[in-house]
Design a protein around this motif. Structure first.
Motif, PDB file in Angstrom:
ATOM      1  N   ASN A   1       0.829  -1.209   0.000  1.00  0.00           N
ATOM      2  CA  ASN A   1       0.000   0.000   0.000  1.00  0.00           C
ATOM      3  C   ASN A   1       0.866   1.263   0.000  1.00  0.00           C
ATOM      4  O   ASN A   1       0.836   2.066   0.920  1.00  0.00           O
ATOM      5  CB  ASN A   1      -0.942   0.007   1.209  1.00  0.00           C
ATOM      6  N   PHE A   2       1.669   1.424  -1.047  1.00  0.00           N
ATOM      7  CA  PHE A   2       2.478   2.631  -1.187  1.00  0.00           C
ATOM      8  C   PHE A   2       2.296   3.189  -2.592  1.00  0.00           C
ATOM      9  O   PHE A   2       1.834   2.496  -3.498  1.00  0.00           O
ATOM     10  CB  PHE A   2       3.964   2.341  -0.904  1.00  0.00           C
ATOM     11  N   LYS A   3       2.667   4.453  -2.748  1.00  0.00           N
ATOM     12  CA  LYS A   3       2.543   5.113  -4.043  1.00  0.00           C
ATOM     13  C   LYS A   3       3.920   5.206  -4.706  1.00  0.00           C
ATOM     14  O   LYS A   3       4.938   5.325  -4.023  1.00  0.00           O
ATOM     15  CB  LYS A   3       1.957   6.520  -3.866  1.00  0.00           C
ATOM     16  N   PRO A   4       3.957   5.188  -6.029  1.00  0.00           N
ATOM     17  CA  PRO A   4       5.242   5.339  -6.715  1.00  0.00           C
ATOM     18  C   PRO A   4       5.787   6.755  -6.559  1.00  0.00           C
ATOM     19  O   PRO A   4       5.046   7.683  -6.207  1.00  0.00           O
ATOM     20  CB  PRO A   4       4.891   5.059  -8.179  1.00  0.00           C
ATOM     21  N   MET A   5       7.079   6.911  -6.815  1.00  0.00           N
ATOM     22  CA  MET A   5       7.677   8.244  -6.776  1.00  0.00           C
ATOM     23  C   MET A   5       7.065   9.103  -7.884  1.00  0.00           C
ATOM     24  O   MET A   5       7.002   8.681  -9.045  1.00  0.00           O
ATOM     25  CB  MET A   5       9.199   8.153  -6.953  1.00  0.00           C
ATOM     26  N   LEU A   6       6.611  10.305  -7.523  1.00  0.00           N
ATOM     27  CA  LEU A   6       5.956  11.186  -8.482  1.00  0.00           C
ATOM     28  C   LEU A   6       6.942  12.202  -9.046  1.00  0.00           C
ATOM     29  O   LEU A   6       8.063  12.347  -8.572  1.00  0.00           O
ATOM     30  CB  LEU A   6       4.772  11.878  -7.816  1.00  0.00           C
TER      31      LEU A   6
ATOM     32  N   PHE B   1      12.305   7.274  -4.203  1.00  0.00           N
ATOM     33  CA  PHE B   1      11.633   7.629  -2.955  1.00  0.00           C
ATOM     34  C   PHE B   1      10.133   7.353  -3.085  1.00  0.00           C
ATOM     35  O   PHE B   1       9.419   8.090  -3.771  1.00  0.00           O
ATOM     36  CB  PHE B   1      11.876   9.098  -2.620  1.00  0.00           C
ATOM     37  N   ILE B   2       9.679   6.283  -2.440  1.00  0.00           N
ATOM     38  CA  ILE B   2       8.258   5.952  -2.521  1.00  0.00           C
ATOM     39  C   ILE B   2       7.446   6.984  -1.743  1.00  0.00           C
ATOM     40  O   ILE B   2       7.931   7.620  -0.812  1.00  0.00           O
ATOM     41  CB  ILE B   2       7.976   4.528  -1.993  1.00  0.00           C
ATOM     42  N   ASN B   3       6.206   7.175  -2.164  1.00  0.00           N
ATOM     43  CA  ASN B   3       5.275   8.108  -1.507  1.00  0.00           C
ATOM     44  C   ASN B   3       5.763   9.556  -1.529  1.00  0.00           C
ATOM     45  O   ASN B   3       5.316  10.370  -0.729  1.00  0.00           O
ATOM     46  CB  ASN B   3       5.016   7.699  -0.052  1.00  0.00           C
ATOM     47  N   GLU B   4       6.668   9.890  -2.450  1.00  0.00           N
ATOM     48  CA  GLU B   4       7.194  11.256  -2.499  1.00  0.00           C
ATOM     49  C   GLU B   4       7.200  11.779  -3.936  1.00  0.00           C
ATOM     50  O   GLU B   4       7.197  11.017  -4.897  1.00  0.00           O
ATOM     51  CB  GLU B   4       8.627  11.314  -1.931  1.00  0.00           C
ATOM     52  N   ARG B   5       7.214  13.114  -4.039  1.00  0.00           N
ATOM     53  CA  ARG B   5       7.407  13.792  -5.327  1.00  0.00           C
ATOM     54  C   ARG B   5       8.764  14.483  -5.257  1.00  0.00           C
ATOM     55  O   ARG B   5       9.001  15.313  -4.384  1.00  0.00           O
ATOM     56  CB  ARG B   5       6.301  14.821  -5.561  1.00  0.00           C
ATOM     57  N   THR B   6       9.671  14.146  -6.178  1.00  0.00           N
ATOM     58  CA  THR B   6      11.030  14.680  -6.116  1.00  0.00           C
ATOM     59  C   THR B   6      11.493  15.133  -7.498  1.00  0.00           C
ATOM     60  O   THR B   6      10.862  14.834  -8.515  1.00  0.00           O
ATOM     61  CB  THR B   6      12.034  13.627  -5.595  1.00  0.00           C
ATOM     62  N   SER B   7      12.624  15.834  -7.505  1.00  0.00           N
ATOM     63  CA  SER B   7      13.233  16.267  -8.768  1.00  0.00           C
ATOM     64  C   SER B   7      14.131  15.197  -9.377  1.00  0.00           C
ATOM     65  O   SER B   7      14.814  15.462 -10.365  1.00  0.00           O
ATOM     66  CB  SER B   7      14.028  17.556  -8.549  1.00  0.00           C
ATOM     67  N   ASN B   8      14.122  14.002  -8.792  1.00  0.00           N
ATOM     68  CA  ASN B   8      14.818  12.889  -9.448  1.00  0.00           C
ATOM     69  C   ASN B   8      14.126  12.520 -10.755  1.00  0.00           C
ATOM     70  O   ASN B   8      14.755  12.045 -11.693  1.00  0.00           O
ATOM     71  CB  ASN B   8      14.863  11.673  -8.522  1.00  0.00           C
TER      72      ASN B   8
END
Length: 296
Positions: free
Chosen positions: A8-13, A184-191
């Protein structure tokens, strides 16, 4: 954290940029117009999860053969895409997403199969998210393509040339990815950075309704002296254009193809809108207000 058990996690956005760039620190990939998905697969099972956690497994039985390509428990990150005439078609994919009848689902899977375009691997009997992107890509490269499973190709350094090609072909955009970036799961990053290929045009405001953050504007355009609805766009209450819309006097509905109960105004006020494309019935996809508003 055991990603295989957690689930139950979201992909990196993705963060967003307006213009493409060149950098030796990044690779660049096509941004496919589909549905982001995590695929949990082992030799005996497959589970397809949307970025919001919905179970998509029953909708896409044609992705079952992915099981044949793994020997371990694996989590892939990618995009479910339906191609029409060689180009991704989100409109066609939407029809698949709304099917509920099992027989119809299997019929469409046979006639119009989707493809899972995979661009990352998060797990292979252990957590891979701590690895740099290029190391994860190296692990992913060991999995051969199938008709339903295609690895996303990447371009090194030069995002500008790839974006020009995307514009020429009328595709959705590109994604820039930091070579050394961890996942980084469950996060939005500049990667991950998306650069969309979008259009800008002016439309008249024919009405509005209030929502939690401001106004939802009903947009239209004149064709042969008739006023046609093309979609809605949000206007935040902090925007200086907000008060200008509210000061417009109410009027009769002059849309020829829109009958919702909203506050109608005379279509004299224009705004500029950025959008991805128009649908078959001439509606705007992913409309966003531009900064230079308030033209009359």
């Amino acid at each position: 954290m055991n990603l295989w058990k957690k689930r139950n996690f979201k992909p990196m956005l993705l963060n967003t940029l307006e213009k493409p760039f060149r950098s030796k620190d990044y690779i660049f990939e096509l941004k496919f117009d589909g549905v982001r998905a995590l695929v949990f697969v082992s030799p005996n099972s497959i589970s397809i999860q949307s970025r919001n956690g919905s179970d998509l497994t029953p909708l896409f039985p044609e992705l079952e053969p992915i099981k044949e390509r793994v020997q371990n428990k694996v989590i892939f990150d990618g995009e479910i895409v339906l191609f029409e005439k060689g180009k991704p078609s989100f409109k066609a994919l939407q029809k698949r997403l709304h099917l509920k009848n099992k027989q119809k689902i299997h019929l469409e899977a046979s006639k119009n199969p989707v493809v899972f375009v995979v661009f990352d691997i998060l797990y292979e009997d252990k957590d891979l998210t701590v690895l740099p992107l290029l190391e994860r890509k190296n692990v992913l490269s060991q999995y051969p393509d199938l008709d339903c499973f295609i690895k996303c190709k990447m371009v090194d350094t030069d995002g500008i040339t790839l974006f020009k090609w995307v514009q020429k072909k009328g595709l959705e955009g590109i994604v820039a990815k930091l070579k050394t970036g961890k996942y980084f799961i469950n996060e939005r990053t500049s990667n991950f950075i998306k650069i969309k290929n979008s259009q800008v045009d002016s439309f008249y405001i024919g009405g509005y309704e209030k929502n939690k953050t401001g106004l939802s504007l009903a947009l239209g355009e004149f064709r042969e002296n008739l006023f046609y609805f093309v979609g809605k766009v949000n206007l935040h209450e902090s925007h200086p254009f907000y008060e200008k819309v509210l000061k417009c006097r109410g009027a009769k509905n002059v849309f020829v193809n829109f009958k919702e109960a909203i506050c109608f105004i005379k279509p004299k006020l224009q705004c500029q809108v950025r959008f991805l494309e128009r649908t078959k019935n001439n509606r705007l996809r992913h409309p966003i207000l531009e900064d230079d508003l308030g033209k009359e």
